[in-house]
Design a protein around this motif. Structure first.
Motif, PDB file in Angstrom:
ATOM      1  N   ARG A 108      -2.864  50.718 -22.994  1.00 24.79           N
ATOM      2  CA  ARG A 108      -4.234  50.423 -22.975  1.00 24.79           C
ATOM      3  C   ARG A 108      -4.413  48.580 -22.582  1.00 24.79           C
ATOM      4  NH1 ARG A 108      -8.158  54.002 -24.627  1.00 24.79           N
ATOM      5  NH2 ARG A 108      -9.678  52.488 -23.582  1.00 24.79           N
ATOM      6  N   THR A 109      -3.450  48.099 -22.040  1.00 26.54           N
ATOM      7  CA  THR A 109      -3.463  46.430 -21.709  1.00 26.54           C
ATOM      8  C   THR A 109      -4.195  46.148 -20.310  1.00 26.54           C
ATOM      9  OG1 THR A 109      -1.394  46.428 -20.204  1.00 26.54           O
ATOM     10  CG2 THR A 109      -1.194  46.678 -22.494  1.00 26.54           C
ATOM     11  N   GLY A 110      -4.605  47.172 -19.518  1.00 23.06           N
ATOM     12  CA  GLY A 110      -5.214  47.012 -18.255  1.00 23.06           C
ATOM     13  C   GLY A 110      -4.339  46.502 -17.302  1.00 23.06           C
ATOM     14  N   SER A 111      -3.038  46.564 -17.513  1.00 18.96           N
ATOM     15  CA  SER A 111      -2.236  45.860 -16.253  1.00 18.96           C
ATOM     16  C   SER A 111      -1.731  47.374 -15.503  1.00 18.96           C
ATOM     17  CB  SER A 111      -0.858  45.556 -16.873  1.00 18.96           C
ATOM     18  OG  SER A 111      -0.114  46.469 -17.622  1.00 18.96           O
ATOM     19  N   ALA A 112      -1.524  46.880 -14.248  1.00 23.07           N
ATOM     20  CA  ALA A 112      -1.007  48.046 -13.430  1.00 23.07           C
ATOM     21  C   ALA A 112       0.319  48.920 -13.872  1.00 23.07           C
ATOM     22  CB  ALA A 112      -0.849  47.380 -11.964  1.00 23.07           C
ATOM     23  N   ALA A 113       1.057  47.953 -14.606  1.00 26.03           N
ATOM     24  CA  ALA A 113       2.260  48.732 -15.181  1.00 26.03           C
ATOM     25  C   ALA A 113       1.890  50.031 -16.283  1.00 26.03           C
ATOM     26  CB  ALA A 113       2.995  47.494 -15.973  1.00 26.03           C
ATOM     27  N   ASP A 114       0.641  49.590 -16.846  1.00 28.96           N
ATOM     28  CA  ASP A 114       0.403  50.952 -17.640  1.00 28.96           C
ATOM     29  C   ASP A 114       0.104  52.319 -16.708  1.00 28.96           C
ATOM     30  OD1 ASP A 114       0.208  49.473 -19.767  1.00 28.96           O
ATOM     31  OD2 ASP A 114      -2.221  49.266 -19.920  1.00 28.96           O
ATOM     32  N   LEU A 115      -0.498  52.089 -15.419  1.00 32.77           N
ATOM     33  CA  LEU A 115      -0.494  53.119 -14.645  1.00 32.77           C
ATOM     34  C   LEU A 115       0.433  53.731 -14.218  1.00 32.77           C
ATOM     35  CD1 LEU A 115      -3.610  51.748 -12.484  1.00 32.77           C
ATOM     36  CD2 LEU A 115      -3.796  53.258 -14.590  1.00 32.77           C
ATOM     37  N   ALA A 116       1.482  52.713 -13.887  1.00 31.62           N
ATOM     38  CA  ALA A 116       2.932  53.156 -13.368  1.00 31.62           C
ATOM     39  C   ALA A 116       3.694  54.192 -14.432  1.00 31.62           C
ATOM     40  CB  ALA A 116       3.740  51.927 -12.942  1.00 31.62           C
ATOM     41  N   ARG A 117       3.316  53.675 -15.775  1.00 27.84           N
ATOM     42  CA  ARG A 117       4.005  54.289 -16.903  1.00 27.84           C
ATOM     43  C   ARG A 117       3.069  55.765 -17.109  1.00 27.84           C
ATOM     44  NH1 ARG A 117       3.071  49.728 -19.546  1.00 27.84           N
ATOM     45  NH2 ARG A 117       4.546  48.279 -19.241  1.00 27.84           N
ATOM     46  N   ASP A 147      11.187  46.587 -17.560  1.00 30.43           N
ATOM     47  CA  ASP A 147      10.704  47.955 -18.022  1.00 30.43           C
ATOM     48  C   ASP A 147      11.230  49.167 -17.628  1.00 30.43           C
ATOM     49  OD1 ASP A 147       9.290  49.948 -19.402  1.00 30.43           O
ATOM     50  OD2 ASP A 147       7.273  49.147 -19.199  1.00 30.43           O
ATOM     51  N   PRO A 148      11.937  49.933 -18.215  1.00 27.96           N
ATOM     52  CA  PRO A 148      12.964  51.150 -17.333  1.00 27.96           C
ATOM     53  C   PRO A 148      11.747  52.153 -17.022  1.00 27.96           C
ATOM     54  CG  PRO A 148      13.488  50.912 -19.807  1.00 27.96           C
ATOM     55  CD  PRO A 148      12.676  49.587 -19.411  1.00 27.96           C
ATOM     56  N   LYS A 149      10.570  52.241 -17.603  1.00 26.71           N
ATOM     57  CA  LYS A 149       9.434  53.032 -17.352  1.00 26.71           C
ATOM     58  C   LYS A 149       8.877  52.869 -16.064  1.00 26.71           C
ATOM     59  CE  LYS A 149       9.083  54.552 -22.132  1.00 26.71           C
ATOM     60  NZ  LYS A 149       8.212  54.785 -23.177  1.00 26.71           N
ATOM     61  N   VAL A 150       9.051  51.650 -15.626  1.00 26.62           N
ATOM     62  CA  VAL A 150       8.322  51.104 -14.387  1.00 26.62           C
ATOM     63  C   VAL A 150       9.334  51.042 -13.278  1.00 26.62           C
ATOM     64  CG1 VAL A 150       6.968  49.415 -13.245  1.00 26.62           C
ATOM     65  CG2 VAL A 150       6.622  49.978 -15.604  1.00 26.62           C
ATOM     66  N   LYS A 151       9.342  51.980 -12.196  1.00 25.28           N
ATOM     67  CA  LYS A 151      10.370  52.028 -11.314  1.00 25.28           C
ATOM     68  C   LYS A 151       9.939  51.131 -10.018  1.00 25.28           C
ATOM     69  CE  LYS A 151      12.311  55.173  -7.957  1.00 25.28           C
ATOM     70  NZ  LYS A 151      12.165  56.539  -7.237  1.00 25.28           N
ATOM     71  N   ILE A 152      10.571  50.095  -9.768  1.00 30.58           N
ATOM     72  CA  ILE A 152      10.585  49.291  -8.696  1.00 30.58           C
ATOM     73  C   ILE A 152      11.050  49.842  -7.496  1.00 30.58           C
ATOM     74  CG2 ILE A 152      10.685  47.148  -7.681  1.00 30.58           C
ATOM     75  CD1 ILE A 152       9.130  47.143 -10.143  1.00 30.58           C
ATOM     76  N   ALA A 153      10.348  50.670  -6.443  1.00 32.27           N
ATOM     77  CA  ALA A 153      10.993  51.333  -5.450  1.00 32.27           C
ATOM     78  C   ALA A 153      11.533  50.451  -4.333  1.00 32.27           C
ATOM     79  CB  ALA A 153       9.976  52.335  -4.775  1.00 32.27           C
ATOM     80  N   GLY A 154      10.754  49.236  -4.127  1.00 37.69           N
ATOM     81  CA  GLY A 154      11.240  48.307  -3.152  1.00 37.69           C
ATOM     82  C   GLY A 154      10.550  47.206  -2.873  1.00 37.69           C
ATOM     83  N   VAL A 155      11.057  46.305  -2.135  1.00 32.31           N
ATOM     84  CA  VAL A 155      10.287  44.688  -2.036  1.00 32.31           C
ATOM     85  C   VAL A 155       9.786  44.524  -0.574  1.00 32.31           C
ATOM     86  CG1 VAL A 155      10.818  42.498  -2.342  1.00 32.31           C
ATOM     87  CG2 VAL A 155      11.974  44.015  -3.879  1.00 32.31           C
ATOM     88  N   VAL A 156       8.841  43.668  -0.595  1.00 36.68           N
ATOM     89  CA  VAL A 156       8.196  43.272   0.581  1.00 36.68           C
ATOM     90  C   VAL A 156       8.374  41.627   0.494  1.00 36.68           C
ATOM     91  CG1 VAL A 156       6.125  42.589   1.962  1.00 36.68           C
ATOM     92  CG2 VAL A 156       6.516  45.021   1.230  1.00 36.68           C
ATOM     93  N   ILE A 157       9.234  41.102   1.380  1.00 36.74           N
ATOM     94  CA  ILE A 157       9.202  39.732   1.375  1.00 36.74           C
ATOM     95  C   ILE A 157       7.642  39.043   2.010  1.00 36.74           C
ATOM     96  CG2 ILE A 157      10.609  37.598   2.264  1.00 36.74           C
ATOM     97  CD1 ILE A 157      13.007  39.528   2.310  1.00 36.74           C
ATOM     98  N   ASN A 158       7.220  38.055   1.464  1.00 39.96           N
ATOM     99  CA  ASN A 158       6.071  37.760   2.079  1.00 39.96           C
ATOM    100  C   ASN A 158       6.065  36.244   2.337  1.00 39.96           C
ATOM    101  OD1 ASN A 158       3.388  38.001   3.090  1.00 39.96           O
ATOM    102  ND2 ASN A 158       2.438  37.424   1.004  1.00 39.96           N
TER     103      ASN A 158
END
Length: 442
Positions: A108-117, A147-158
């Protein structure tokens, strides 16, 4: 609700911080996928009310906010299932940095990581590599392991400065075992215009469609859309509950809707309609008042300070809403609250007389930002619930109350962590208002 005929997938567009280019990448991807005939919908993590308008402009499908602090997990699940209906792809744009939120408790932090988990949605990480190259790999690896519960699928270089810059950054990230979906070069023309409260709203951007097309052109040329689509994962659409949703305040709701009153959280309007309420728009800037056959009037947020002179001259609007308020409830949020007061001082210091349905006065002349999550305990029965109810929401404005007037306060508010901030808003007769934007029941 019947199940979607699609197997919807979802992907979060995240970044280490605000200003990394998430919004431009998200809007460009939304239009690029829509060009391919994919039914794609944009979602904003957190309470931001600007970006859902751009998401709508990019796809023609209404935007949505999902907020893990303001919304109970069951309500988030319900809204996600609604959003996925008849859509193939959901792109969820993170607010601020991916893990940024408040101390609201687990999930309940409001972060997008919460939604990922909570929802098992992978993340496409947008890395602004300005001023670095191989170091971008260290940042990406940090995100992968934080955070192993948040999967980073890939990267966009910007915002890469040259092909050499791209090659150095890409090689380091790929050597670290992470996938790079492409690189967007530094280009000032891709930035969205800004103004006093942040980004210009989509409805105010005269060349919005051409600008979104330009963003889509860049994303199609720079990024591997097939790879990004493959990163998006099918999501489990579990049943949620709407117990925490704010019920419609009336059966026929007159709602101010024009350039001065632009903002109602999309989930509120859709929920009210789903329960059979009718939203009847009117334009104060066109000197229209609420239809007298409605049983409630809502003045949402927006930018009335930019149109204060026009609103002050809208005598028919003022007379009609005063007549309405003699027997039926009227509520204003933020900009709407300002218009319900006696006067509004604009940025140039000019005083404009408002509806005087409440007795406070507000000023935009001395800017002071008020920003953050809010918990409001209602002090009387009203449009948002019964006396003692606690509503979660958000406050974002630069205006100040320069005369608090003589009305009873609408609510006692606290910040997102529960620290008391004192009374908020005003209530007199059938009229109420507050700077606080309501999102959901606590």
């Amino acid at each position: 609700m019947t199940h979607s005929r699609f197997a919807p997938r979802a992907l979060i567009i995240g970044a280490p911080r605000s200003g990394s280019g998430k919004t431009s990448v998200t809007i460009g991807l939304l239009r690029a996928f829509a060009r391919r005939g994919i039914r794609v919908r944009g979602i904003k993590s957190g309470p931001d009310y600007i970006d859902p308008g751009f998401h709508f402009a990019a796809t023609g499908i209404p935007g949505l906010n999902l907020d893990s602090w303001a919304m109970q997990p069951d309500l988030v699940a319900h809204l996600l299932k609604q959003a996925a209906y008849d859509n193939e792809l959901l792109l969820i744009e993170s607010a601020m940095g991916l893990f940024d939120g408040i101390a609201g408790g687990e999930g309940r932090t409001g972060s997008a990581a919460d939604l990922a988990r909570l929802l098992g949605i992978p993340v496409l990480l947008v890395l602004d590599v300005s001023g670095q190259s191989q170091t971008a790999a260290a940042v990406a690896v940090g995100f992968r392991h934080y955070d192993p519960k948040v999967k980073i699928a890939g990267v966009v270089i910007n915002r890469a400065g040259s092909e050499r810059h791209v090659n150095l950054s890409r090689a380091a990230i790929e050597e670290a075992g992470m996938s790079v979906a492409g690189a967007v070069m530094r280009n000032g023309e891709l930035s969205l215009p800004e103004r006093h409260l942040g980004l210009v709203q989509a409805s105010e951007h005269a060349g919005i469609d051409a600008h979104i097309d330009k963003l889509a052109d860049v994303m199609e040329a720079s990024l591997d859309l097939d790879a990004i689509l493959s990163m998006a994962q099918p999501i489990e659409l579990r049943d949620g509950a709407t117990d925490a949703a704010i019920p419609p305040p009336g059966q026929r709701i007159a709602i101010a809707s024009d350039a001065a009153f632009t903002f109602l959280y999309p989930h509120l309007g859709s929920h009210w309609r789903a329960l059979g309420a009718e939203l009847v728009p009117f334009s104060p800037l066109n000197d229209e008042g609420p239809s007298l056959d409605c049983d409630f009037c809502w003045l949402p947020g927006g930018y009335p300070e930019l149109y204060a002179g026009q609103l002050a001259a809208a005598n028919r609007f003022r007379n009609r809403i005063r007549h309405f308020a003699q027997s039926k409830p009227v509520h204003g949020e933020c900009g709407g609250f300002m218009v319900l007061g006696t006067s509004l001082i604009d940025a140039e210091g000019t005083r404009h007389f408002m509806t005087a349905l409440l007795s406070h006065s507000t000023s935009f002349a001395q800017r002071k930002m008020n920003l953050g999550y809010r918990q409001a305990r209602l002090l009387d029965n009203g449009p948002l619930g019964g006396q003692g109810s606690v509503i979660r929401g958000h406050e974002f404005h630069y205006a100040s109350v320069i005369n608090s007037g003589r009305d009873e306060p609408f609510a006692e508010i606290s910040d997102g962590t529960g620290q008391p901030l004192g009374p908020s808003g005003g209530k007199r007769g059938h009229v109420s208002g507050t700077f606080f934007h309501a999102i959901a029941n606590s």
